[in-house]
Each structure stands twice: as structure tokens, then as C-alpha cells.
Design a protein around this motif. Structure first.
Motif: not given
Lengths: 211, 211, 211, 211
Positions: A61, A64, A186, A190, A193
Motif C-alpha cells: 500500500s 503504491i 482493499c 491498490w 490503482w
């Protein structure tokens, strides 16, 4: 026009690098009596899986986040005080991640998993809002941006981060009903993204393509 | 004239970045028995509010110290040994912040709050004096400064940091009578410093405006 | 001729910055029962003076190591494998400092002070030897050095670090008889090194004077 | 053609520097009652030898990983998303090293040494695979590489890392039968890698020889 954000980017890079590396300090080795046999240690290690999961999820996380931060700052050439503080807020939230990561590691396999996952996914809602705020401040005043950036590219970036808001909120809400599902969502976010940030990159002009 | 302080600034940036990120290590998750229900964990988390307050206050204090450090070093082009050591003193004090932060987190809701707050606000008196010392050393010898800087700008920066001394001292003295008020004053001071550092920035020549 | 050591210096700077900042993690706040009055906390804090002393001494020791490291690398333009590993040894020893610092903090006011101080001063003997090794490797092959450096300057630097060997050894030996005196000598040595490194700096040609 | 990987290298350098320095936090000083005599402290310190061994081995392992990372990135000029994530994987594994280091320190002198050494050497198998993956991705597409690199040099680098796979696997397998031997092999491997990375360096064109 020269970029005047080199210093902010350097400081932000350092904070991301430290925050990502400090996560490992929350991985505590199990305390097993030394006269035990090796199966006991093996089982204690395997019982730590929520720690390894939380560590890995948080590591990628932050990684990223760092990639996105740079993608955004490639388009930002000048700074003002609100931009400095919006960036400070992102760094503050990135630094915070280690706390809910530790909560997740400690309480994921207990009846309190809901609380840990809700705080974890809740933090990422705030992180998403902070990225929206940073881009909002940067794009409100075109003088702060890379001169050649198109209005289209500005909107594309804005939409990219705005789409994140409902999805992060869903992960947060889901955490009250199905904590495991919220974490999967979640992780999926990521990954998504990571790939959309790639698209952004390609849409930019080739000369701006230096990370 | 080329700047010869790039190395000092790079090292200082790294120390500020590490000091600001290490603060999170003082946020310890509550140790609740895993068979407890989620209300117990929620209450334990809420009871940690002095930790979250201390962490946030110290994070933004170091962040504003970093901003001010750069504003000042934009005007400093050469170094000498006293300047190196005055800067070392600022880094030393920035590194120290995590200790009174932990004290504040642990003792703010106890009868010993006065001691914790006095040490916390006392450290910021020293930090303010160290910034005054750094600028005093830099401005005593105009050869160390950016060649185009005006005598007026030098005085403006000096006054800006000198005004901080009585206010920081007041926060320190207030901590013995009203610890909460001292912290509010402290937070207010940093906010004020954030905004005055902006003014400084505007008063400088546009070409020097690269953070 | 361009310098090819930028990367090594950047990495070394980061390690020094982290090592200097991590020291604060060994400053543990005293655990006093919250229902105690403030005198108890004050006394517990004052009883920690060896921790504060050890932290301050080690902080400025690493700071001066960093200053010396840069003074030396200003004269080194090319690298080879032995130089990389001599530098790695310096970084290893700099990273180690936090361990004897914690020993000093914990045992200085106990009958075991001798052991703690001997290990502490002993580490600095090794650090001094590592600096001598680094300069020995760099100066054995003039192709590694700044092209304009004079044979005189090379010798001056060598002597400067060689003189440190007997003095550091004396501090180490003194620690067995008078631990406090050994620490005073150690602090004095660093102060002396700070000032001689300044002389070195002045003796270099003005164009090389960029730290 | 300009390099566009400066940012990735800077971030990676910072993560390596932090990971290497954080290792020292796993060196805990022994807790001896202060009224004990100095022999007790000396013996407790000597009993920590597995900690010192694990710390030293891991420090130089990360140091050589960093050297190799740079050797490889000297040949990489452009980036794509798979390369970013292969690099992220290397950083993840480098960050992880502190955990099996702590395991090794704690359990090496117990009957569970096998488990600790197997996990330690197993991690280095993964690290070796990650370096192979990074070079595989980089060399699959010659547009990512330094334009002047020869097909021969590409193959040489590939073979260099491929040879590491069976040797690291042997260390891992050996750890189940002779844990001490596996560690010796591991240390030997790093030494070997240090020297082969030097050869690589010499085989490159002189202008690319800037680390």
C-alpha cells in the motif's frame, strides 16, 4: 520553467521510504522457551500469519502510494503553502499506517477483528481524500502545474482519484460485516490503482515520462 | 556564486524525515485480552487520545521546523564550523522531540501532566533559541549569505525568530499553571510560524523562491 | 574528471542520518505509577542522566564522524572494491554505536560501569582504525584521489587520523581505571577532531571547498 | 538517452540504508541486576554471540545487495510497471531480513536452530530469485537497457545471478542437516557475489563505470 518542488519530493520520498521500512519493526518474533522442540517454534511462526499478511498489505500500500505521489508530482511544478500542508497531511497519514497495521496483526484472529479492520480501511479513506485534496489544490491554480499539461489530463487525474472515494468507503463499510472481504477489497483497490496510475503515465506527453 | 550547503541540507532533510517518522513508534497499540469483546478494544483505543494528540502535535511541529529550516537555508550559501555546529544543535533537538512526546502521551492524563508539558514546551524554547543562534551566526558574516539578500530581509528574519522567544517562554511558564493551555499555545505558535514563514518567503526575491 | 563516488556518499549520508536519529529510541521514558505525585516523576527523570549523557555523546560523535567522512570524500574521486568495503566497515561501526550507547546508559551508574565504558571507548578505537584504513586504501593509489591534491595534503590527512590511534587507545585503557575520565577524554577527542577537520578544510584548495 | 530511473534508485537506496541500519534495533543489551559484579555482565554479553553474528551477517548481506542493485541499475535506463514491481519485491525482501535475523539471534543456540537457519537461508533464495526476475524483465526488452550494452554483457549478468540459484538452494537444504554449515555457505556466497559483481563492473564500458 524549472520545477521548484524537488525539495518537497525528496523529503516526501524519505518519509515514504522510512515509513515502509519501519513496518517490519511490528513483526515480533515469537517468544518460545528455548528447550522446546522445533515444532513448537514452527507452530508459533505459522500462528503469526495475520502479522505477515498485515505487513505485506501495508508494505505494498505504501509502495503504491509512493508511486502515485510521484505520478502526481510529475505534473506539479510550483508550490504554495496549502499545497505544502496537503502534502504534509499525506505524509502524516502514510506515517500513521504502521499503527493500524499493528492493530490488524494483533486482533485480526480475535472477535475484535471488526474494530481493527474498520480502523485500517478507514485510514485509507482518509488517504484517498488527502490525495484528492492535494490534486484539488494543485489543479485549482494552473500556475502550479506543468505548463504543457492539458485540461483533459487534469480532469483525468481528478476523476481517477475521485473514483477511489466510493470504493474506499465501501471497503470501510464492508469491514463491519465481513472483515476479510474488506481486506480483499482493499488489496484489490491498490492493485487497481497500480494499473490506473500506469494509464495516467501513458496519457502524459512522452517528455514528461521521467518518473 | 554556487551554494556550498547542499550536503548539510541533504543530511538535515534526512534527519528531519527520520525524526518525524520515528514518532509513530511511540504509538503502542493497547494490549487487550483476545477473548474480550470489541467494546473493550474500542474503549482502550479511545483512552489513548493523549498519545494521538502528542503524536500529531509533534509531527506537525517537526514538519514546520523542516519548512523553516529550508526557508533559512535558502538564504545561506556558504558554511563555517560554527554554522555546522549550530545546525547540528537543531538536528539534535529535533531528534530529541520523540522523548517528551512519549512523556506527554504517557503522563498527560495523570497528576504529573505539569512535568510532561513543561519538558515538552521547554524543549521548544531551546529549539527556538537554536534557530536564533543559527541565523545569528549566518547573518553575522554576510559572506555566508545569498549575495543579493538585503539588510532589511536579514533583519526581518532575525526579528521573526526573536519574537518567538517570549512566546515560547510564555508557553513554558503557562505549563506550570494550565498544562492544556500551554499545549494550545504551542500548537498556535506553530500555526503562526507556518504563516509568518510564508510571509518571509514572499518578501524574498522571486529568483530565490525555489524551496 | 568527474567524481564517481556520489552514490556511495549518498548511501553513507543516509546511514549516518539514520544511525544518529535511531539513538533516541534507546531513551526510554520512566514507568511511574500514574497516581504518583510529580516529584516521583521528576526524580525518575533526573535518575536517567546517564541515558541523556550517553545519547548526547553518541549523537555528536556520529555527527563529527559524518563531518570527517565528507571531508575525506571531498578528496576521493574514484572507487574500487577495497574502498567500498572499507567504507562499508565505517558504516557498520557507525550503526553499531547505538548498542554500547544503550549499555552505557544502563550500566554507567552501576559497579559494571567499567565494562560498559570499555566497550564504548573500544568501539571508537575500531572506528578510528577504519578511518585510517579508508584513507590508506584511497591514498595508496593516487588515481582514486582528487587530481589536484598535493602529496603534502595526503600526508597531512594520514597523520591527522594516525594521531587519533594512541589517543583513542588511551581512552580505552583509562576506562578500566577511571570510567568517567575515559568518557571525558572521548568527548575531548571528538572536539579536537572537529577542530582539526576544520584545519584540513582550510588547507585544501578553495575550489575543493564544497563540503 | 537520459536515465529515467533516478527516482527509483534514490528510493531504493533509502530503503536499503534504513533496512541496514534498523538491524541494530534487534541487538538488545542484556538485562543484568545492577548490583551484580562485572563478570556477570561480561558473561551475558558473550552469551549474545549469536546476536552479533546474525547482525553482522545480515548487515553485509544487505550491503552487498545494495552494491548489486546499483551494478544492475547502471545498465537499466528506462522503467515500466513490471520493473517497478520487481524492484518493489526486492525492497520488500530486503526489509524482511530483520525478522529472520532476529529469529537467528534468538534461536541459533537452541534445538530450534534448524527452523531459524532454514527461514534465514530460505529468504535469500527468494532474494536471489527476485534479482533474477528484475534482470529478466529488464533484459527482455532492450529498450529498457543502457543503449550501448552488448548482448554478451546482458547474458553475463543473467548467468551471474542464475548461478546463485542452485547455491542458495543448497544453503537452504543444508540448513536442515548442518545449520552452522548453511550459514558459512551463506557468508561465502555473499563474499563470492561481492567479487563477481566486481568482475561485472570491469566488463562494462569505462564510461558506464560510474556506480
Amino acid at each position: 520553467m524549472e520545477k521548484e518542488t524537488a525539495r518537497i519530493e525528496g523529503f516526501s520520498d524519505a518519509v515514504f521510504a522510512i515509513a515502509i521500512t519501519l513496518l517490519v519493526l511490528e513483526l515480533h518474533i515469537p517468544a518460545v522457551e528455548s528447550n522446546n522442540n522445533r515444532e513448537v517454534l514452527m507452530n508459533s511462526l505459522l500462528a503469526q500469519w495475520p502479522s505477515f499478511l498485515a505487513f505485506s498489505l501495508s508494505f505494498f500500500s505504501i509502495f503504491i502510494m509512493w508511486v502515485n505521489h510521484h505520478k502526481m508530482f510529475k505534473q506539479i511544478y510550483r508550490r504554495n503553502t496549502p499545497l505544502m500542508f496537503a502534502n504534509g497531511l499525506i505524509l502524516f497519514l502514510a506515517t500513521c499506517i504502521s499503527y493500524p497495521t499493528a492493530l490488524l496483526a494483533r486482533y485480526y484472529s480475535t472477535p475484535s477483528a471488526t474494530v481493527a479492520v474498520a480502523i485500517y480501511t478507514g485510514l485509507f479513506v482518509w488517504i484517498n481524500l488527502a490525495f484528492n485534496l492535494l490534486w484539488g489544490i494543485a489543479s485549482r491554480n494552473k500556475a502550479l502545474l506543468r505548463p504543457e499539461i492539458s485540461t483533459d489530463a487534469i480532469k483525468k487525474i481528478r476523476r481517477n482519484y475521485q473514483y477511489g472515494i466510493p470504493v474506499h468507503l465501501s471497503a470501510f463499510l464492508l469491514s463491519f460485516y465481513w472483515p476479510g472481504g474488506a481486506l480483499i477489497l482493499c488489496a484489490g483497490l491498490w492493485t487497481y490503482w497500480a494499473f490506473t496510475s500506469r494509464k495516467l503515465d501513458l496519457s502524459a506527453s512522452p517528455t514528461a515520462n521521467l518518473l
